[in-house]
Design a protein around this motif. Structure first.
Motif, PDB file in Angstrom:
ATOM      1  N   LYS A 118       0.842  -1.197   0.000  1.00 56.00           N
ATOM      2  CA  LYS A 118       0.000   0.000   0.000  1.00 56.00           C
ATOM      3  C   LYS A 118       0.874   1.242   0.000  1.00 56.00           C
ATOM      4  CE  LYS A 118      -3.788   2.249   2.493  1.00 56.00           C
ATOM      5  NZ  LYS A 118      -4.706   2.184   3.683  1.00 56.00           N
ATOM      6  N   GLU A 119       1.950   1.216   0.770  1.00 51.26           N
ATOM      7  CA  GLU A 119       2.895   2.339   0.790  1.00 51.26           C
ATOM      8  C   GLU A 119       3.584   2.491  -0.557  1.00 51.26           C
ATOM      9  OE1 GLU A 119       4.816   5.632   2.014  1.00 51.26           O
ATOM     10  OE2 GLU A 119       3.256   4.567   3.130  1.00 51.26           O
ATOM     11  N   CYS A 120       3.962   1.367  -1.192  1.00 53.36           N
ATOM     12  CA  CYS A 120       4.575   1.420  -2.517  1.00 53.36           C
ATOM     13  C   CYS A 120       3.632   2.055  -3.537  1.00 53.36           C
ATOM     14  CB  CYS A 120       4.935   0.013  -2.989  1.00 53.36           C
ATOM     15  SG  CYS A 120       6.358  -0.745  -2.175  1.00 53.36           S
ATOM     16  N   ASP A 121       2.378   1.667  -3.459  1.00 50.89           N
ATOM     17  CA  ASP A 121       1.404   2.127  -4.445  1.00 50.89           C
ATOM     18  C   ASP A 121       1.034   3.603  -4.297  1.00 50.89           C
ATOM     19  OD1 ASP A 121       1.348  -0.421  -5.480  1.00 50.89           O
ATOM     20  OD2 ASP A 121      -0.429  -1.040  -4.354  1.00 50.89           O
ATOM     21  N   ASN A 122       1.219   4.145  -3.113  1.00 50.14           N
ATOM     22  CA  ASN A 122       0.734   5.502  -2.841  1.00 50.14           C
ATOM     23  C   ASN A 122       1.833   6.491  -2.446  1.00 50.14           C
ATOM     24  OD1 ASN A 122      -2.368   5.100  -2.910  1.00 50.14           O
ATOM     25  ND2 ASN A 122      -1.674   3.474  -1.551  1.00 50.14           N
ATOM     26  N   MET A 123       3.092   6.147  -2.743  1.00 50.93           N
ATOM     27  CA  MET A 123       4.158   7.019  -2.267  1.00 50.93           C
ATOM     28  C   MET A 123       4.303   8.280  -3.130  1.00 50.93           C
ATOM     29  SD  MET A 123       7.611   5.020  -3.404  1.00 50.93           S
ATOM     30  CE  MET A 123       8.095   4.944  -5.129  1.00 50.93           C
ATOM     31  N   GLY A 124       3.801   8.265  -4.378  1.00 54.59           N
ATOM     32  CA  GLY A 124       3.884   9.453  -5.218  1.00 54.59           C
ATOM     33  C   GLY A 124       5.318   9.804  -5.589  1.00 54.59           C
ATOM     34  N   LEU A 142       8.584  -3.963  -9.072  1.00 54.50           N
ATOM     35  CA  LEU A 142       9.823  -4.692  -8.798  1.00 54.50           C
ATOM     36  C   LEU A 142       9.705  -5.550  -7.546  1.00 54.50           C
ATOM     37  CD1 LEU A 142      13.415  -3.289  -9.074  1.00 54.50           C
ATOM     38  CD2 LEU A 142      12.729  -4.512  -7.027  1.00 54.50           C
ATOM     39  N   PHE A 143       9.169  -4.990  -6.460  1.00 56.39           N
ATOM     40  CA  PHE A 143       9.072  -5.754  -5.216  1.00 56.39           C
ATOM     41  C   PHE A 143       8.006  -6.849  -5.304  1.00 56.39           C
ATOM     42  CE2 PHE A 143      10.808  -1.686  -3.270  1.00 56.39           C
ATOM     43  CZ  PHE A 143      12.095  -2.204  -3.149  1.00 56.39           C
ATOM     44  N   ARG A 144       6.943  -6.623  -6.085  1.00 56.93           N
ATOM     45  CA  ARG A 144       5.957  -7.687  -6.299  1.00 56.93           C
ATOM     46  C   ARG A 144       6.561  -8.831  -7.120  1.00 56.93           C
ATOM     47  NH1 ARG A 144       2.118  -3.342  -6.033  1.00 56.93           N
ATOM     48  NH2 ARG A 144       0.355  -3.899  -4.661  1.00 56.93           N
ATOM     49  N   LEU A 145       7.426  -8.471  -8.068  1.00 53.42           N
ATOM     50  CA  LEU A 145       8.078  -9.503  -8.871  1.00 53.42           C
ATOM     51  C   LEU A 145       8.990 -10.361  -8.007  1.00 53.42           C
ATOM     52  CD1 LEU A 145       8.546 -10.666 -11.702  1.00 53.42           C
ATOM     53  CD2 LEU A 145      10.399  -9.003 -12.005  1.00 53.42           C
ATOM     54  N   LEU A 146       9.725  -9.747  -7.095  1.00 53.43           N
ATOM     55  CA  LEU A 146      10.568 -10.507  -6.169  1.00 53.43           C
ATOM     56  C   LEU A 146       9.735 -11.450  -5.329  1.00 53.43           C
ATOM     57  CD1 LEU A 146      12.970  -7.681  -4.908  1.00 53.43           C
ATOM     58  CD2 LEU A 146      13.605  -9.614  -6.349  1.00 53.43           C
TER      59      LEU A 146
END
Length: 322
Positions: A118-124, A142-146
């Motif tokens: 959620k933080e990754c998606d909304n960091m702007g 990238l982190f979802r791929l890992l």
């Protein structure tokens, strides 16, 4: 006693590693051994015992781990030489003992992953600089791929666009990107494939005709520090704890696969073999070492289920649910 030509046997050893598809990283250590021996024993192109003994001496400025790496990279070469020239009568000194790592991989909870992504998606982004725009797009993907493939952080950051087949949902991990590990194919879950398709189109608008799949603002690969620093920063802000690293996403994938299995011990073996190949371990022992971190392993080994081998690519929560 048989004499052994140093440069010739090194060439033979490199050819042997290439033909067997072995890790490439030990080659650099053997090259350093050759360079050191030529300087320490000028004019001597025969492998002599003094070269080995001198290389095995620990240097005053050398840490234990660096010393172990330097020596152990040359050890397979010497074993290669001894096997082919048994009459050469070389003596290999004792190999230094490694310091065992006390690090325990972090196994994420669903709540932690939800907060993190959620933080990754909304960091702007702080400004419209290309670097900031790329970071905003790259981190969530990238982190979802890992997490969803168990790829190494090095393999992801060195990934080139030409080695990503989004139509087939397959990533080709080539030798140049593995830093010496096994080449392989990584198949993507459909949700991850669709996410990469959208990501690829967005980045292509910012860096047209790029070479690197996760590029910096100069279409170059990111550094290890880049992934490490930003992962820890986002994790700290989202979850509020320390001590967790990006490589734990790979650990989590492997442990989660083991925990998902059911069946008898003889049914676990083919699954372990498949997992070993999928994550690019060079030997089965590396994969078995994760037993210690799999809480459900005892239940798996005692289970009477006769279920067939599970698919290695399990469904992951869609991006908007993480």
């Amino acid at each position: 006693m048989t004499t052994v030509n140093l440069s010739k046997t090194i060439d033979e050893y490199f050819s042997y590693r290439d033909l067997c598809g072995l890790k490439q990283c030990p080659k650099e250590g053997v090259r350093k051994f050759y360079s050191f021996s030529c300087k320490a024993f000028p004019g001597e192109d025969t492998l002599i015992q003094a070269m080995i003994d001198t290389w095995w001496e620990k240097r005053d400025t050398e840490r234990v781990d660096s010393y172990c790496i330097r020596v152990c990279q040359v050890l397979p070469y010497l074993k290669f030489v001894i096997a082919r020239y048994p009459n050469a009568e070389y003596i290999v000194p004792d190999t230094p003992k490694w310091k065992l790592s006390k690090y325990v991989p972090h196994f994420y909870t669903k709540e932690e992953l939800t907060k993190f992504f959620k933080e990754c998606d909304n960091m702007g982004h702080h400004n419209n600089m290309l670097e900031c725009l790329l970071n905003e797009i790259e981190f969530p993907v990238l982190f979802r791929l890992l997490l969803s493939t168990g790829m190494r952080t090095t393999e992801v950051r060195l990934l080139e666009k030409v080695n990503v087949d989004l139509a087939k949902g397959c990533i080709y991990i080539v030798r140049e990107a593995t830093k010496g590990y096994m080449e392989r194919r990584v198949f993507l879950h459909e949700s991850m494939r669709r996410l990469l398709v959208d990501y690829d189109a967005a980045v292509e608008n910012l860096v047209p005709n790029r070479k690197v799949f996760f590029p910096n603002d100069h279409d170059q690969t990111h550094s290890d520090e880049w992934i490490s620093i930003h992962f820890k920063r986002i994790w700290k802000k989202a979850v509020g704890t320390d001590g967790v690293i990006a490589y734990d996403l790979r650990h989590h994938f492997i442990i989660d696969r083991i925990n998902s299995w059911t069946g008898r011990d003889y049914e676990v073996y083919p699954k372990m073999m498949a997992l070993c190949k999928y994550v690019g371990h060079s030997d089965l022992e590396s994969t078995y070492s994760y037993y210690a971190y799999a809480p459900q392993m005892g239940q798996i080994m005692d289970s009477a289920s006769s279920a067939k081998m599970d698919r290695m690519i399990q469904s992951i929560p869609p991006p908007n649910e993480m």
